[in-house]
Scaffold this active site. Structure first.
Site, PDB file in Angstrom:
ATOM      1  CB  CYS A  96     -49.152-121.699 -32.510  1.00 56.15           C
ATOM      2  SG  CYS A  96     -49.733-121.873 -30.803  1.00 56.15           S
ATOM      3  CG  LEU A  97     -55.162-123.643 -33.980  1.00 57.19           C
ATOM      4  CD1 LEU A  97     -55.612-122.969 -35.267  1.00 57.19           C
ATOM      5  CD2 LEU A  97     -55.454-125.142 -34.036  1.00 57.19           C
TER       6      LEU A  97
END
Length: 364
Positions: A96-97
């Site tokens: 994810c980020l």
């Protein structure tokens, strides 16, 4: 490093390891990696709603809201997509980020579905910072710049040399008003990522010196990575000096014949021809003010006549009627002026083959 995570970003990019990007589509569109597939945990609107909840009520409430929004059939469909990817690419990772909540939730849901799949430690941000550092490091290594008038084959030579950095290829643009290709340009981030991955692979082969084409700050809508551009401003230049007739032949082949065939292959004969015609008109229109409106109109008339002859099956030679004056009156004087400001950095001049041999045998 645990079996359930990886921080070996170099190996991921060297081997194009398949990646699941669980960020929202809007995040993926802003910047991603060529080896990544966007299979989001939350869609854009879901992410936006959860983000507001997080700011107002904190993490626990945001997690609970996210589980409500992504539940039932939506949750099962996303897990099914992840499982299919994991089965197809068992050597891959997910992220994810920042390697935080979203990737851990995805990992947990997969585990509950009977699939163990590792995540990338630090997520997208860590991998992106790693690639930025690659571009920064390369900028400190020995670099030479290939110059020459339009049609000299600069890009071709860069791609032919094992230590060439094809910035225009990464940008999907040839750097002039006629520079667009059949592929659309991507975001600045994706451009920089492509450059870095290409450099990383070449470095892994033992390459530690580079050549690039003489470029401005921008290639189409993409900016040359700052550190590399600054290095180019002090680098030695080698200049290709090929006969005008050969340069004209290359330009007609690349910008007329190849582009015409490419547009028609991609879009069909009729629509492809319209798009090809628009491409040439747009390129000439972009420099109309520099040409002067009277000269622009004269060249436009020649372009339209050439397109008519070509569409009637009479070949593309008529395009020389506007290409030749465009080179002589516009592109050649412009590049000669630009090159004159860098004359103290020129270390070699010669035709295409001579420049290639010089660079291949250069040990400095």
């Amino acid at each position: 490093m645990s079996a359930n995570s990886s921080a070996d970003y170099q190996q991921i990019f060297l081997h194009d390891i398949p990646l699941i990007d669980v960020r929202a589509p809007v995040e993926f569109a802003q910047g991603a990696f060529a080896c990544a597939t966007n299979l989001p945990l939350m869609m854009d609107e879901e992410r936006h709603t959860v983000g507001i909840c997080y700011k107002q009520q904190g993490q626990k409430a945001a997690i609970e809201l996210g589980e409500q929004l992504v539940s039932g059939d939506a949750r099962e469909q996303r897990i099914a997509q992840w499982r299919t990817f994991c089965q197809q690419y068992p050597q891959g990772f997910l992220y994810c980020l920042r390697g935080g909540l979203r990737s851990h939730i995805t990992q947990q849901w997969l585990r509950q579905a009977g699939v163990e799949y590792p995540l990338v430690k630090g997520g997208y941000k860590a991998m992106r910072n790693f690639l930025i550092s690659v571009n920064q490091k390369v900028a400190t290594m020995p670099l030479k710049v290939i110059g020459g008038n339009t049609g000299s084959g600069k890009t071709r030579l860069v791609t032919e040399l094992p230590f060439g950095i094809d910035l225009e290829g990464a940008a999907k643009h040839r750097g002039s008003s006629f520079g667009r290709t059949l592929e659309n340009q991507s975001t600045q981030i994706n451009f920089e990522n492509r450059v870095a991955v290409s450099l990383l692979k070449k470095q892994h082969q033992g390459i530690c010196r580079w050549v690039v084409e003489d470029e401005g700050k921008t290639i189409g809508s993409n900016h040359v990575p700052l550190e590399i551009y600054e290095s180019m401003q002090t680098a030695s230049l080698v200049v290709i000096e090929d006969p005008f007739e050969l340069r004209l032949l290359r330009l007609k082949e690349e910008y007329i014949d190849t582009m015409s065939a490419g547009f028609q292959q991609q879009y069909g004969e009729d629509d492809g021809w319209v798009r090809f015609s628009h491409y040439l008109h747009h390129g000439l229109f972009a420099i109309r003010k520099r040409l002067g409106m009277e000269r622009y109109q004269a060249l436009l008339n020649e372009l339209d006549s050439a397109l008519h002859h070509q569409q009637m099956g009479q070949g593309s030679d008529k395009h020389e009627n506007w290409l030749v004056p465009l080179l002589i009156e516009y592109y050649d004087p412009m590049y000669s002026y630009q090159l004159s400001k860098k004359s103290d950095r020129i270390i070699f001049r010669g035709d295409y083959n001579a420049v290639r041999d010089f660079l291949l045998n250069d040990n400095h």
